[in-house]
Design an enzyme around this catalytic site. Structure first.
Site, PDB file in Angstrom:
ATOM      1  N   LYS A   2       0.841  -1.197   0.000  1.00  0.00           N
ATOM      2  CA  LYS A   2       0.000   0.000   0.000  1.00  0.00           C
ATOM      3  C   LYS A   2       0.875   1.244   0.000  1.00  0.00           C
ATOM      4  CE  LYS A   2      -1.891   2.525   3.240  1.00  0.00           C
ATOM      5  NZ  LYS A   2      -1.819   3.880   2.650  1.00  0.00           N
ATOM      6  N   SER A  48       5.862   6.756  10.405  1.00  0.00           N
ATOM      7  CA  SER A  48       6.062   7.414  11.695  1.00  0.00           C
ATOM      8  C   SER A  48       6.246   6.404  12.826  1.00  0.00           C
ATOM      9  CB  SER A  48       4.875   8.317  12.010  1.00  0.00           C
ATOM     10  OG  SER A  48       3.764   7.531  12.373  1.00  0.00           O
ATOM     11  N   GLU A 104       4.936   6.647  15.706  1.00  0.00           N
ATOM     12  CA  GLU A 104       3.631   6.443  16.336  1.00  0.00           C
ATOM     13  C   GLU A 104       2.863   5.291  15.665  1.00  0.00           C
ATOM     14  OE1 GLU A 104       1.220   9.868  15.845  1.00  0.00           O
ATOM     15  OE2 GLU A 104      -0.499   8.999  16.883  1.00  0.00           O
ATOM     16  N   GLU A 138      10.712   0.692   9.917  1.00  0.00           N
ATOM     17  CA  GLU A 138      11.681   1.765   9.651  1.00  0.00           C
ATOM     18  C   GLU A 138      10.948   3.056   9.977  1.00  0.00           C
ATOM     19  OE1 GLU A 138      13.403   4.584   8.626  1.00  0.00           O
ATOM     20  OE2 GLU A 138      13.311   4.119   6.501  1.00  0.00           O
ATOM     21  N   CYS A 189      13.481  10.611   6.827  1.00  0.00           N
ATOM     22  CA  CYS A 189      13.501  10.132   8.199  1.00  0.00           C
ATOM     23  C   CYS A 189      14.894  10.199   8.806  1.00  0.00           C
ATOM     24  CB  CYS A 189      12.957   8.711   8.271  1.00  0.00           C
ATOM     25  SG  CYS A 189      13.650   7.653   7.010  1.00  0.00           S
ATOM     26  N   GLU A 194      10.534  14.993  15.573  1.00  0.00           N
ATOM     27  CA  GLU A 194      10.792  14.969  14.139  1.00  0.00           C
ATOM     28  C   GLU A 194       9.857  15.963  13.456  1.00  0.00           C
ATOM     29  OE1 GLU A 194       9.838  11.251  12.097  1.00  0.00           O
ATOM     30  OE2 GLU A 194      11.673  11.542  10.928  1.00  0.00           O
TER      31      GLU A 194
END
Lengths: 287, 479
Positions: free
Chosen positions: B184, B237, B239, B258, B292, B389
């Site tokens: 996806k 992320s 989260e 990752e 990232c 971030e």
């Protein structure tokens, strides 16, 4: 002549190189398979678990910073000292696991030999799992394995010595430090092992050993934000395993799920690899 | 003040790519309608709607996983490594052949400058497939025992910052090791993944080996929670990564993550200044800072901080922000309004917490999502802009005096994805590199990527590696 009354040992925790009782003051009765009293083991609390993590964290940079040659010698030393206390371990394994003494002997021998096997790995991990990478550009690029940090280990429940050694040695050989919860019903060989560790030049805090209830102690370890990884080898309860994995996600712990009961099999590299990070370093060439 | 030399516009032609008005889901080798509604993918530089994209419902996700399972059982697990390799080599070549088309489409959908999609993203995509192609028939030599085995069906969810490159990082190793995939792409950047479906068609890849389903968070959740996937690979992320780790708890699904980062880029007083300034720019302003592993915390030795920051600001004044399709553009559009608002919010927090904001003097286009290169000085470790971030072109500058202070500050983060070191002293490079709790360390360079080079984080930046021999482990049962 009257038979001599034996001098019994008080079985305690092993934290930061010392042998404290549980701060909670609690103990639980350990019996053999037939229900006969063997000893009162310390019943570790949340505070004991946290103290153990603090000790493991404190010891980690020094242990990881020791040369691989040195770590290998320390692991080999553990085998040497264990060999000298072979009879004691045979007795403990036999009583805890219900093996006839011939079988218990072979289990103890396998446990000692496992330390020797892992001792030899200490200075081969980097060459085997790391290397240089041929990137398409003028850069020197290499990858090296590094220890993950502090690893919580739930030792196997059935195999109280060989299983314990089989999960512990691969954690520390690469420079991790460990907080290990011994087999709940069969913790005595683990405590004797900690006495071996204390006299094997293993720096205090590299291995910290708790005895107590899996369901009580493991949630604190799984949720602890200063633990980098957790090995769930000894978590037999599926619902607890799920709960621990959920808690472990809070700081993205590396989780090794229970996967085998056969501790006599060739260990391979999987357990060592589970508690390693890979660091990749780039530097330009010719600039 | 007029500058002596003005740039003439140098737009790349978009005629090379045809975008359909709508796209369905690529399942079992063909495009089919989705049943979860649709979303619009827009060009963030112009806010123009590019295409309407199907949203995969739970039923569509199930259909895709079933297709992948079927393809795994009936075809792909029986396809030899040598044959799998040849499919992947084909894909690598097709990416090269259609590279300009892919680059233009990536820039239109993502907002990144054409020079980056053309010179970095797409060449790396081809290289990644070429690299892993070669592994497909050599897995027993990869150091994972004599009998490495595929896991089965891999569920892969990727972000919007490097859309096709992240697809390559996911699909190439998965296919090389004999798994089938349901992937996806991010909801704001699905178009190159859908064009990749056409490359699978041209490569005559067996139906169901690669399935591309589009949608937002709900689709991703349905995919990773599907009971018949064996492997979940996620880039995004921290989260969401934690939520995925919780959702696979208690299952036998294998997981690699990752996640985010807040990399320290450490500059010592003996660093070559011009080279370092270029490295700092590459570290945080490459891809609008949507990286990232971006070097978002600049740690400068105190004695050179003023000079270095002055030179950095001069350099940032020469960066060209604007039309991503212009070949001279350095800074493109922020990928979405949502992301722009997050960057604005965190920059505002930087102001509120007392850091000093400097912004490059550049004109922002009237339409689209833009954020000028920004530097905060006077930042402390307690500031949110030093801890969180931002994922945008915002640099936080901190200072240090001694190497041990630099190590302490660099590692003072729950993240551990990357780090940068700038110094002329070799022994210091090695000491610093070994002290960084980070998965990638760039010494006297930054933001370099290569398919042969393992990439991934320590701590809350995730686990598992992508790239290199190490990247194979994520998709294999190993001894």
């Amino acid at each position: 002549m009257a038979s001599r009354l034996e001098v019994r040992k008080t079985y305690k925790l092993y934290i930061g190189g010392a042998f404290p009782r549980s701060e909670s003051g609690r103990t639980y009765e350990v019996t053999d398979l037939k229900g006969r009293f063997l000893a009162n083991a310390a019943l570790a609390s949340r505070k004991d678990a946290r103290d153990a993590v603090v000790a493991a964290r404190k010891a980690q940079p020094g242990w990881a910073g020791a040369t691989a040659y040195n770590r290998g010698q320390v692991l080999y030393r553990v085998a040497e000292v264990m060999e000298g206390r072979r009879a004691q371990f045979v007795d403990e394994v036999s009583r805890a696991e219900g093996h006839p003494s011939r079988r218990a002997e072979s289990v103890v021998e396998a446990a000692i030999d496992r330390w020797v096997w892992y001792a030899g790995w200490a200075d081969k991990i980097a060459q085997t799992l790391g290397g240089t990478n041929p990137v398409a550009g003028p850069y020197f690029n290499f990858s090296i394995p590094e220890p993950t940090g502090v690893v919580a280990v739930v030792a196997p429940q059935e195999s109280s010595l060989l299983g314990l050694v089989s999960v512990l040695a691969p954690v520390i050989v690469s420079g991790n430090t460990a907080v290990v919860l011994a087999s709940e019903l069969r913790p005595l060989a683990a405590i004797s092992l900690s006495e071996v560790l204390a006299t094997s030049d293993l720096p205090g805090g590299v291995i910290n050993l708790l005895t107590g209830h899996v369901a009580e102690v493991t949630p604190w370890l799984a949720a602890h934000m200063d633990v980098n990884a957790i090995d769930l080898a000894g978590v037999d309860d599926r619902a607890l395993r799920t709960q621990l994995e959920i808690a472990a996600a809070d700081n993205v712990k590396r989780v090794r799920r229970p996967d085998t009961d056969d501790w006599t099999a060739d260990p391979g590299l999987a357990r060592i690899r589970s508690f390693l990070e890979t660091k990749t370093v780039w530097h330009p060439i010719g600039v | 003040m007029p500058t002596p030399f003005e740039y003439a516009p140098a737009p790349e032609s978009r005629a090379v790519v045809t975008i359909a008005s709508s796209y369905g889901l690529f399942i079992d080798g063909e495009f089919t309608d989705g049943t979860g509604g649709s979303l619009k993918s827009i060009n963030p530089a112009t806010e123009e709607v590019l295409s309407e994209i199907a949203i995969a419902s739970d039923a569509d996700v199930d259909r895709a996983v079933k297709a992948a399972r079927r393809a795994y059982t009936r075809v792909w697990s029986k396809t030899s490594g040598a044959e799998r390799a040849k499919y992947l080599f084909r894909i690598a070549r097709l990416v090269q052949e259609r590279s300009r088309e892919l680059a233009v489409l990536e820039t239109l959908d993502n907002g990144k400058p054409i020079k980056e999609s053309r010179d970095v993203d797409i060449p790396l995509v081809a290289a990644h497939f070429f690299y892993y192609a070669g592994w497909a028939d050599k897995l027993e030599h990869a150091g994972f025992g004599s009998n490495p085995r595929p896991l089965g069906v891999a569920a892969q969810v990727i972000p919007w910052n490097f859309p096709l490159l992240m697809l390559a990082w996911k699909i190439a190793p998965a296919l090389a090791t004999g798994n089938t995939v349901v992937l996806k792409p991010a909801e704001t950047t699905p178009l190159t993944a859908l064009l990749f479906a056409d490359i699978c068609r041209q490569a005559e890849l067996p139906p169901g080996v690669v399935n591309i389903i589009t949608g937002a968070g709900d689709t991703g959740r349905a995919l990773v929670e599907h009971p018949d996937v064996n492997k979940v690979a996620f880039t995004g992320s921290t989260e969401v990564g934690k939520a995925i780790a919780r959702s696979v708890a208690g299952t036998d699904k294998r997981l690699t993550l990752e996640l985010g980062g807040k990399a320290a880029n450490i500059v010592f007083d003996d660093a070559p200044v011009d080279q370092t300034v270029e490295g700092i720019v590459a570290g945080i302003f490459f891809n609008q800072g949507h990286v990232c592993c971006a070097g978002s915390r600049l740690l400068v030795q105190e004695s050179i901080a003023d000079e270095l920051v002055g030179r950095l600001k001069n350099r940032l004044g020469t960066l060209r922000l604007g039309d991503p399709m212009d070949k001279n553009t350095d800074i493109g559009a922020i990928n979405s309004l949502e992301q722009l608002e997050r960057i604005r919010h965190l920059a505002g927090v930087g102001d509120d917490e007392g850091a000093e904001r400097w912004t490059a003097d550049c004109e922002l286009p009237a339409k689209g999502y833009w954020f000028a290169p920004t530097v905060f000085t006077g930042v402390t470790q307690a500031h949110r802009i030093a801890r969180e971030e931002i994922f945008g072109p915002v640099l936080s500058v901190l200072t240090f005096r001694t190497p041990s202070e630099a190590i302490e500050k660099a590692n003072n983060s729950p993240y551990g994805l990357s780090a940068g070191i700038w110094t002329d002293k070799g022994s210091r490079i090695l000491k610093m590199a070994s002290s960084m709790r980070a998965g990638v360390v760039w010494a006297n360079t930054f933001n370099r990527f290569d398919p042969a080079s393992p990439f991934g984080g320590y701590k809350e930046s995730g686990y598992g590696r992508e790239g290199g021999r190490h990247g194979l482990a994520a998709y294999l049962h190993v001894d």
